[in-house]
Design an enzyme around this catalytic site. Structure first.
Site, short mmCIF file in Angstrom:
data_model
loop_
_atom_site.label_atom_id
_atom_site.label_comp_id
_atom_site.label_asym_id
_atom_site.label_seq_id
_atom_site.Cartn_x
_atom_site.Cartn_y
_atom_site.Cartn_z
N SER A 110 -4.65 14.77 -5.52
CA SER A 110 -4.01 14.38 -6.78
C SER A 110 -3.29 13.07 -6.52
O SER A 110 -2.99 12.74 -5.36
CB SER A 110 -3.00 15.45 -7.21
N TYR B 299 4.37 21.84 -5.28
CA TYR B 299 3.04 21.32 -5.63
C TYR B 299 2.74 20.05 -4.84
O TYR B 299 1.68 19.92 -4.23
CB TYR B 299 2.96 21.04 -7.13
#
Length: 281
Positions: free
Chosen positions: A137, A150
């Site tokens: 990401s 995360y």
């Protein structure tokens, strides 16, 4: 009985929706024999119409992963591409998130990808070729409010990918990192739900509600890129003679990574608070 196929074989995890689903379709169109893996096999029934083979796989269950890989080898005799896409976002203040949830996010986003890579690598080494694609990401390069766990998983997968690329190069295997930005998928809704569950009241309520609202807002979804954009990038990477080590693609990915590189930390902190609507005090 093993039937060795002449078509390259790809295994795509998290293929029941979003990037994984789009990638399975894209690689099938490119001529790959595609195995789409997810916990919810019933949600992948429509992929069979495109010639995609679906398998049940839970990346937190070692036996499930072993069975999946063995099934592919038994049926097709080879694996050429592994796309580690399974993952989710769990947001919340570090103080609020239970350690069990933190560990589970690592199990899915990091250890699942690493263990499946361990299982697939012997088959890639036999062929002295193959590609491992890890979906991280832009969150593997930047930080956002209430995203500690995360981002930790995505930073970890970035590091694993770099080390692995060095390790497997002598065997003709390449490791490619895909760094999506904002994508239209279930991810944002799940992340918003997670932060509301743990940080919508208490000392972090103002931040928690702001982050949840930002993640689930119509404007965020409207600006986000379709998962097909990421799928096309993955197809480009796995079919390239010499792929890039990284592809930052999708809404906000390149500019945010660039700004994180050039701005002082506290200036970037201020930017992230403004972007997410989090109060500074």
């Amino acid at each position: 009985m093993t039937t060795r196929t002449t078509a390259p074989v790809a295994l795509v995890t998290g293929a029941s929706s979003g990037i994984g689903e789009a990638t399975a379709l894209e690689l099938a169109e490119a001529g790959y024999t595609v195995y789409a893996a997810a916990r919810r096999v019933e949600r992948m029934a429509h992929l069979i119409e495109s010639g995609i083979r679906t398998i049940s796989m839970d990346v937190t269950d070692d036996a499930s992963m072993q069975e999946g890989v063995n099934k592919i080898i038994a049926e097709s005799g080879r694996i050429d591409v592994l796309v580690n896409n399974a993952g989710y976002g769990s947001y919340g203040a570090l103080e609020d998130v239970p350690m069990a949830e933190a560990r589970h996010q690592f199990e899915v986003n990091v250890f699942g990808a690493a263990r499946l890579t361990q299982l697939v690598l012997p088959h890639l080494r036999v062929n002295r070729a193959g590609k491992i694609v890890n979906i991280t990401s832009m969150g593997g390069k930047i930080h956002t409010p209430l995203g500690a766990w995360y981002h930790a998983t995505k930073f970890a997968l970035e590091a694993i990918s770099d080390c692995l690329r060095l390790e497997v190069k002598p065997f003709g295997i390449d490791v490619i990192v895909i760094e999506p930005g904002g994508i239209k998928s279930e991810w944002a809704g799940i992340a918003a739900g997670k932060v509301r569950a743990v940080s919508s009241d208490g000392p972090y309520a103002a931040q928690g509600n702001a982050v949840a609202d930002s993640l689930s807002s119509e404007s965020t979804q409207r600006r986000s890129s379709p998962p097909e954009l990421i799928a096309r990038t993955i197809r480009k990477a796995v079919t390239a003679r010499k792929a890039n080590t990284r592809y930052a693609v999708g809404f906000g990915a390149k500019p945010m990574i660039f700004l994180h590189q050039v701005l002082p930390d506290r200036t970037f902190d201020t930017l992230m608070r403004r972007v997410t609507g989090v109060p500074s005090a």
